[in-house]
Design a protein around this motif. Structure first.
Motif, PDB file in Angstrom:
ATOM      1  N   SER A   1      30.463 -70.476 -17.136  1.00 30.72           N
ATOM      2  CA  SER A   1      30.069 -71.630 -17.949  1.00 30.72           C
ATOM      3  C   SER A   1      31.171 -72.691 -17.925  1.00 30.72           C
ATOM      4  O   SER A   1      32.358 -72.380 -17.882  1.00 30.72           O
ATOM      5  CB  SER A   1      29.786 -71.194 -19.387  1.00 30.72           C
ATOM      6  OG  SER A   1      30.947 -70.603 -19.969  1.00 30.72           O
ATOM      7  N   SER A   2      30.761 -73.949 -17.951  1.00 33.09           N
ATOM      8  CA  SER A   2      31.700 -75.065 -17.840  1.00 33.09           C
ATOM      9  C   SER A   2      31.516 -76.019 -19.012  1.00 33.09           C
ATOM     10  O   SER A   2      30.402 -76.188 -19.519  1.00 33.09           O
ATOM     11  CB  SER A   2      31.479 -75.805 -16.517  1.00 33.09           C
ATOM     12  OG  SER A   2      32.287 -76.950 -16.431  1.00 33.09           O
ATOM     13  N   ARG A   3      32.602 -76.654 -19.432  1.00 29.86           N
ATOM     14  CA  ARG A   3      32.505 -77.631 -20.519  1.00 29.86           C
ATOM     15  C   ARG A   3      33.599 -78.684 -20.386  1.00 29.86           C
ATOM     16  O   ARG A   3      34.654 -78.455 -19.801  1.00 29.86           O
ATOM     17  CB  ARG A   3      32.596 -76.955 -21.890  1.00 29.86           C
ATOM     18  CG  ARG A   3      33.810 -76.066 -22.094  1.00 29.86           C
ATOM     19  CD  ARG A   3      33.841 -75.476 -23.486  1.00 29.86           C
ATOM     20  NE  ARG A   3      34.878 -74.466 -23.626  1.00 29.86           N
ATOM     21  CZ  ARG A   3      35.471 -74.178 -24.770  1.00 29.86           C
ATOM     22  NH1 ARG A   3      35.132 -74.833 -25.876  1.00 29.86           N
ATOM     23  NH2 ARG A   3      36.393 -73.229 -24.827  1.00 29.86           N
ATOM     24  N   ASN A   4      33.314 -79.863 -20.947  1.00 34.22           N
ATOM     25  CA  ASN A   4      34.271 -80.960 -20.997  1.00 34.22           C
ATOM     26  C   ASN A   4      35.322 -80.664 -22.062  1.00 34.22           C
ATOM     27  O   ASN A   4      34.990 -80.332 -23.197  1.00 34.22           O
ATOM     28  CB  ASN A   4      33.534 -82.264 -21.315  1.00 34.22           C
ATOM     29  CG  ASN A   4      34.472 -83.432 -21.483  1.00 34.22           C
ATOM     30  OD1 ASN A   4      35.514 -83.497 -20.844  1.00 34.22           O
ATOM     31  ND2 ASN A   4      34.099 -84.372 -22.335  1.00 34.22           N
ATOM     32  N   ARG A   5      36.618 -80.827 -21.707  1.00 32.73           N
ATOM     33  CA  ARG A   5      37.675 -80.494 -22.649  1.00 32.73           C
ATOM     34  C   ARG A   5      38.493 -81.699 -23.100  1.00 32.73           C
ATOM     35  O   ARG A   5      39.503 -81.527 -23.781  1.00 32.73           O
ATOM     36  CB  ARG A   5      38.616 -79.450 -22.031  1.00 32.73           C
ATOM     37  CG  ARG A   5      37.960 -78.152 -21.599  1.00 32.73           C
ATOM     38  CD  ARG A   5      37.177 -77.473 -22.723  1.00 32.73           C
ATOM     39  NE  ARG A   5      38.021 -77.076 -23.831  1.00 32.73           N
ATOM     40  CZ  ARG A   5      38.630 -75.883 -23.923  1.00 32.73           C
ATOM     41  NH1 ARG A   5      38.456 -74.984 -22.963  1.00 32.73           N
ATOM     42  NH2 ARG A   5      39.372 -75.583 -24.967  1.00 32.73           N
ATOM     43  N   TRP A   6      38.076 -82.916 -22.758  1.00 33.74           N
ATOM     44  CA  TRP A   6      38.842 -84.080 -23.190  1.00 33.74           C
ATOM     45  C   TRP A   6      39.000 -84.153 -24.714  1.00 33.74           C
ATOM     46  O   TRP A   6      40.066 -84.548 -25.206  1.00 33.74           O
ATOM     47  CB  TRP A   6      38.184 -85.371 -22.676  1.00 33.74           C
ATOM     48  CG  TRP A   6      38.525 -85.730 -21.260  1.00 33.74           C
ATOM     49  CD1 TRP A   6      37.659 -85.876 -20.231  1.00 33.74           C
ATOM     50  CD2 TRP A   6      39.823 -85.986 -20.710  1.00 33.74           C
ATOM     51  NE1 TRP A   6      38.320 -86.191 -19.076  1.00 33.74           N
ATOM     52  CE2 TRP A   6      39.652 -86.281 -19.342  1.00 33.74           C
ATOM     53  CE3 TRP A   6      41.110 -85.995 -21.240  1.00 33.74           C
ATOM     54  CZ2 TRP A   6      40.710 -86.579 -18.497  1.00 33.74           C
ATOM     55  CZ3 TRP A   6      42.177 -86.286 -20.395  1.00 33.74           C
ATOM     56  CH2 TRP A   6      41.979 -86.581 -19.042  1.00 33.74           C
TER      57      TRP A   6
ATOM     58  N   GLY B   1      41.008 -65.382 -17.904  1.00 32.14           N
ATOM     59  CA  GLY B   1      40.033 -65.620 -16.853  1.00 32.14           C
ATOM     60  C   GLY B   1      39.462 -67.015 -16.825  1.00 32.14           C
ATOM     61  O   GLY B   1      38.689 -67.348 -15.927  1.00 32.14           O
ATOM     62  N   GLU B   2      39.825 -67.855 -17.790  1.00 30.60           N
ATOM     63  CA  GLU B   2      39.326 -69.222 -17.838  1.00 30.60           C
ATOM     64  C   GLU B   2      40.289 -70.134 -17.082  1.00 30.60           C
ATOM     65  O   GLU B   2      41.503 -69.969 -17.137  1.00 30.60           O
ATOM     66  CB  GLU B   2      39.186 -69.689 -19.287  1.00 30.60           C
ATOM     67  CG  GLU B   2      38.482 -71.027 -19.448  1.00 30.60           C
ATOM     68  CD  GLU B   2      38.250 -71.403 -20.891  1.00 30.60           C
ATOM     69  OE1 GLU B   2      37.450 -72.325 -21.153  1.00 30.60           O
ATOM     70  OE2 GLU B   2      38.872 -70.770 -21.773  1.00 30.60           O
ATOM     71  N   ARG B   3      39.727 -71.107 -16.398  1.00 26.55           N
ATOM     72  CA  ARG B   3      40.523 -72.081 -15.662  1.00 26.55           C
ATOM     73  C   ARG B   3      40.142 -73.497 -16.087  1.00 26.55           C
ATOM     74  O   ARG B   3      39.008 -73.756 -16.474  1.00 26.55           O
ATOM     75  CB  ARG B   3      40.331 -71.926 -14.151  1.00 26.55           C
ATOM     76  CG  ARG B   3      40.902 -70.633 -13.578  1.00 26.55           C
ATOM     77  CD  ARG B   3      40.546 -70.507 -12.124  1.00 26.55           C
ATOM     78  NE  ARG B   3      39.108 -70.436 -11.928  1.00 26.55           N
ATOM     79  CZ  ARG B   3      38.503 -70.628 -10.759  1.00 26.55           C
ATOM     80  NH1 ARG B   3      39.206 -70.931  -9.696  1.00 26.55           N
ATOM     81  NH2 ARG B   3      37.189 -70.532 -10.666  1.00 26.55           N
ATOM     82  N   CYS B   4      41.100 -74.407 -15.946  1.00 23.97           N
ATOM     83  CA  CYS B   4      40.894 -75.794 -16.367  1.00 23.97           C
ATOM     84  C   CYS B   4      41.350 -76.723 -15.247  1.00 23.97           C
ATOM     85  O   CYS B   4      42.443 -76.549 -14.693  1.00 23.97           O
ATOM     86  CB  CYS B   4      41.678 -76.067 -17.642  1.00 23.97           C
ATOM     87  SG  CYS B   4      41.394 -77.703 -18.359  1.00 23.97           S
TER      88      CYS B   4
ATOM     89  N   ARG C   1      37.854 -80.393 -17.171  1.00 25.23           N
ATOM     90  CA  ARG C   1      36.795 -79.425 -17.414  1.00 25.23           C
ATOM     91  C   ARG C   1      37.348 -78.019 -17.257  1.00 25.23           C
ATOM     92  O   ARG C   1      38.214 -77.771 -16.419  1.00 25.23           O
ATOM     93  CB  ARG C   1      35.609 -79.612 -16.455  1.00 25.23           C
ATOM     94  CG  ARG C   1      34.883 -80.929 -16.605  1.00 25.23           C
ATOM     95  CD  ARG C   1      33.517 -80.873 -15.945  1.00 25.23           C
ATOM     96  NE  ARG C   1      32.599 -79.978 -16.646  1.00 25.23           N
ATOM     97  CZ  ARG C   1      31.841 -80.346 -17.676  1.00 25.23           C
ATOM     98  NH1 ARG C   1      31.896 -81.588 -18.133  1.00 25.23           N
ATOM     99  NH2 ARG C   1      31.029 -79.470 -18.232  1.00 25.23           N
ATOM    100  N   SER C   2      36.824 -77.141 -18.045  1.00 21.23           N
ATOM    101  CA  SER C   2      37.205 -75.736 -17.942  1.00 21.23           C
ATOM    102  C   SER C   2      36.008 -74.919 -17.486  1.00 21.23           C
ATOM    103  O   SER C   2      34.852 -75.268 -17.762  1.00 21.23           O
ATOM    104  CB  SER C   2      37.732 -75.208 -19.273  1.00 21.23           C
ATOM    105  OG  SER C   2      36.704 -75.185 -20.249  1.00 21.23           O
TER     106      SER C   2
END
Length: 288
Positions: free
Chosen positions: A238-243, A216-219, A231-232
């Motif tokens: 909820s969102s977060r930076n994935r770099w 269910g998570e998208r990026c 970002r995911s």
């Protein structure tokens, strides 16, 4: 973009529409809805058919002429002269006040144009100046001319992007996307990856391994290094930076007028729900 053009053939006037930052529209010229809001495009439209380019040169000793080292694009300025006409003096003033709220300096809208040859193209721009051109009292004629100047940070127009999607439906854990850059400019694609699992993308000689996603998570990956985004968004919103979780990067865009076959490999944790959507923005020089 779903706007009625009223045309089925090639011999048809261009349609010009302004789309405000909040989505409201002004049907300025052409089509069955021309002037629906009481605003028309006057003669003198300028800056919509080209981009301003500047060249840097280098010259060696005893060289005849000079060598171009770099060509840069400046911002764009678009002259969009308007005419506001009301059924009465107060009506004209009300329309003008409404129009003023549709052009902002702090938020961009889109000047859009359709022709039967090019289809829809648009330039993202914002207000620079809007000056009333008064030869006499506008209340005597129930109308007023406005000299509108818009600025575009990126002077190129855009058209419908190229899209391609891959799903891990057969559980093969590998596949590809096919994206076209458009005929005039290179393209840095945008990708949306749907979990679960970790996906690796290979494009134009380089590879990036994206972080593992939950069900269910998208990026979102914006590959342009000048506007890089990764970002995911989880299933709970909820969102977060994935770099920090990435291995490698995409070093090269899709060359102009080229088709790129972008390799996909599910490194770990994939399922039939794992998917990748790719989209390349297609830029043009001018709206027409």
């Amino acid at each position: 973009m779903e706007i009625e053009t009223g045309s089925t053939g090639l011999n048809h006037h261009a349609v010009v529409v302004w789309i405000a930052p909040d989505g409201r529209m002004l049907h300025l010229s052409g089509g069955p809805d021309e002037g629906r809001e009481g605003v028309w495009l006057r003669e003198g439209l300028d800056g919509v058919g080209f981009v301003d380019a500047a060249a840097d040169f280098a010259k060696a000793a005893h060289q005849v002429g000079e060598t171009v080292t770099q060509i840069t694009l400046d911002h764009g300025e678009l002259d969009v002269p308007l005419y506001v006409l009301g059924s009465a003096e107060g009506d004209m003033q009300a329309v003008r006040e409404q129009v003023k709220t549709m052009f902002r300096r702090d938020r961009a809208g889109w000047l859009s144009m359709w022709t039967p040859v090019t289809g829809w193209r648009w330039i993202r721009c914002r207000l620079l100046t809007m000056k009333p051109a008064l030869d006499s009292s506008p209340y005597e004629v129930k109308g007023v001319s406005l000299d509108l100047v818009l600025i575009a940070e990126d002077p190129r127009s855009e058209e419908k992007p190229a899209s391609s999607q891959w799903r891990n439906a057969g559980g093969s854990s590998h596949g590809s996307l096919t994206l076209w850059s458009g005929p005039e400019w290179v393209s840095w694609p945008t990708f949306v990856v749907s979990g679960p699992g970790s996906v690796e993308l290979s494009m134009e000689g380089s590879t990036i391994r994206l972080p593992s996603l939950e069900v269910g998570e998208r990026c979102l990956l914006q590959s342009d290094p000048a506007r890089g985004v990764l970002r995911s968004v989880a299933a709970d919103g909820s969102s977060r930076n994935r770099w920090p979780d990435v291995v490698g990067y995409l070093a090269n865009p899709i060359p102009a007028d080229s088709v790129s076959h972008i390799g996909i490999r599910v490194v770990s944790g994939g399922s039939p729900e794992t998917a990748v959507l790719g989209q390349s923005r297609i830029h043009r020089e001018g709206l027409m």
